[in-house]
Design a protein around this motif. Structure first.
Motif, PDB file in Angstrom:
ATOM      1  N   PHE A 223     -10.453  -5.842 -11.134  1.00 47.37           N
ATOM      2  CA  PHE A 223     -11.191  -4.605 -11.438  1.00 47.37           C
ATOM      3  C   PHE A 223     -10.320  -3.377 -11.158  1.00 47.37           C
ATOM      4  O   PHE A 223     -10.306  -2.433 -11.938  1.00 47.37           O
ATOM      5  N   ARG A 224      -9.584  -3.408 -10.035  1.00 43.43           N
ATOM      6  CA  ARG A 224      -8.741  -2.267  -9.676  1.00 43.43           C
ATOM      7  C   ARG A 224      -7.720  -1.998 -10.784  1.00 43.43           C
ATOM      8  O   ARG A 224      -7.531  -0.871 -11.234  1.00 43.43           O
ATOM      9  N   ARG A 225      -7.066  -3.067 -11.218  1.00 40.11           N
ATOM     10  CA  ARG A 225      -6.009  -2.890 -12.227  1.00 40.11           C
ATOM     11  C   ARG A 225      -6.579  -2.529 -13.593  1.00 40.11           C
ATOM     12  O   ARG A 225      -5.986  -1.761 -14.330  1.00 40.11           O
ATOM     13  N   GLN A 226      -7.715  -3.108 -13.931  1.00 40.60           N
ATOM     14  CA  GLN A 226      -8.288  -2.795 -15.251  1.00 40.60           C
ATOM     15  C   GLN A 226      -8.781  -1.352 -15.295  1.00 40.60           C
ATOM     16  O   GLN A 226      -8.666  -0.685 -16.320  1.00 40.60           O
ATOM     17  N   LYS A 227      -9.306  -0.851 -14.170  1.00 36.44           N
ATOM     18  CA  LYS A 227      -9.757   0.535 -14.155  1.00 36.44           C
ATOM     19  C   LYS A 227      -8.581   1.510 -14.295  1.00 36.44           C
ATOM     20  O   LYS A 227      -8.729   2.606 -14.812  1.00 36.44           O
TER      21      LYS A 227
END
Ligand code: ZN
Length: 285
Positions: A223-227
């Motif tokens: 989630f961190r990287r996709q955001k």
């Protein structure tokens, strides 16, 4: 007027009640849907809901995902309707080693002689047909497919003039992966993500007796990287996840902006992250 409205409401409620048990069935998994160009050399060749992508090059093509075991004919039809040949697929990729996306890989590999490339996390599951899947495993759920090359995060996959960057997105499966590309159309550069979304299958456990060690951290990192990802155009493993049917209708003419949706991507990731955080809280209660 009022009666009409009441009739409409009754009809709608009835339709929902009747449709509810059907909706639980994955009807859209097998329903045919026309192959279409997403943007540049990226084409969608899957069914109504199970996304399969063709990334073309001047020296053969990447094929990402399949549908269920009997999906090969549909995929072939869609590829041919776009003027390409299944036989020219050189490299098979997938986004998540679950049977609804992998079951025709072995057959297509056999037919085309293409190589299967996969992440270290998903490769063993592909090779034993889902047997070692920590959530759905203990039985073979799709025909095993031999992996020819292990690919890893940040690696640039090259085939002719096509380039795909691997972005591992673990959580949904241990080796879930997304693929990034840049496309130039009408003098503009588009950043394209073929994104594996962080959905949590029912029954999966994150922290208390986790489905696999580290699954919660995997989701958090995904989630961190996709955001943080800068995206113009995005697609995902299920048509419903990226709003395929809101963005594209059968017969619609190609336009590079059709799937431009940076806000939709961020919203989709944040929605899934919230579900994840809710489940974390629930398990820790
Ligand atoms: Zn899945």
């Amino acid at each position: 007027m009022r009666t009409d409205l009441r009739r409409l409401v009754v009809a709608t409620v009835l339709a929902l009640v009747v449709a509810a048990p059907l909706a639980a069935q994955p009807d859209g998994w097998t329903r045919p849907f026309p192959g279409h160009r997403v943007i540049g050399n990226l084409y969608a060749v899957g069914t109504y809901d199970l996304a399969v992508f063709l990334v073309t090059s001047d020296e053969g093509h990447f094929l990402i995902n399949t549908g269920l075991e009997d999906s090969t004919a549909l995929i072939r039809e869609n590829i041919e309707s776009l003027g390409f040949r299944l036989e020219d697929v050189r490299v098979l990729l997938q986004m998540q080693a679950h049977w609804d996306h992998t079951a025709a890989l072995a057959e297509i590999k056999e037919m085309t002689g293409a190589e299967m490339w996969a992440t270290a996390g998903d490769a063993p599951v592909l090779e034993d047909g889902g047997f070692s899947d920590p959530h759905f495993g203990g039985r073979e759920s799709f025909p095993p497919v031999e992996v020819d090359r292990i690919i890893a995060d940040g690696e640039v996959l090259e085939l002719g003039d096509a380039r795909l960057t691997v972005m591992e997105s673990p959580g949904h499966t241990e080796g879930s992966s997304s693929y990034l590309m840049t496309v130039e159309e009408n003098g503009r550069e588009y950043r394209v993500a073929i994104a594996n979304m962080g959905t949590i299958n029912p029954g999966k456990r994150l922290v208390v007796d986790p489905t696999y060690p580290g699954v919660a951290d995997d989701f958090a990192e995904t989630f961190r990287r996709q955001k943080a990802l800068e995206v113009d155009v995005w697609v995902a493993a299920h048509g419903g996840q990226y709003g395929l049917h809101d963005k594209f209708e059968r017969g619609q003419a190609y336009h590079p902006d059709t799937f431009v949706d940076p806000d939709g991507f961020l919203a989709a990731v944040e929605r899934l992250e919230n579900l994840y955080l809710e489940q974390l809280a629930e398990e820790r209660r």
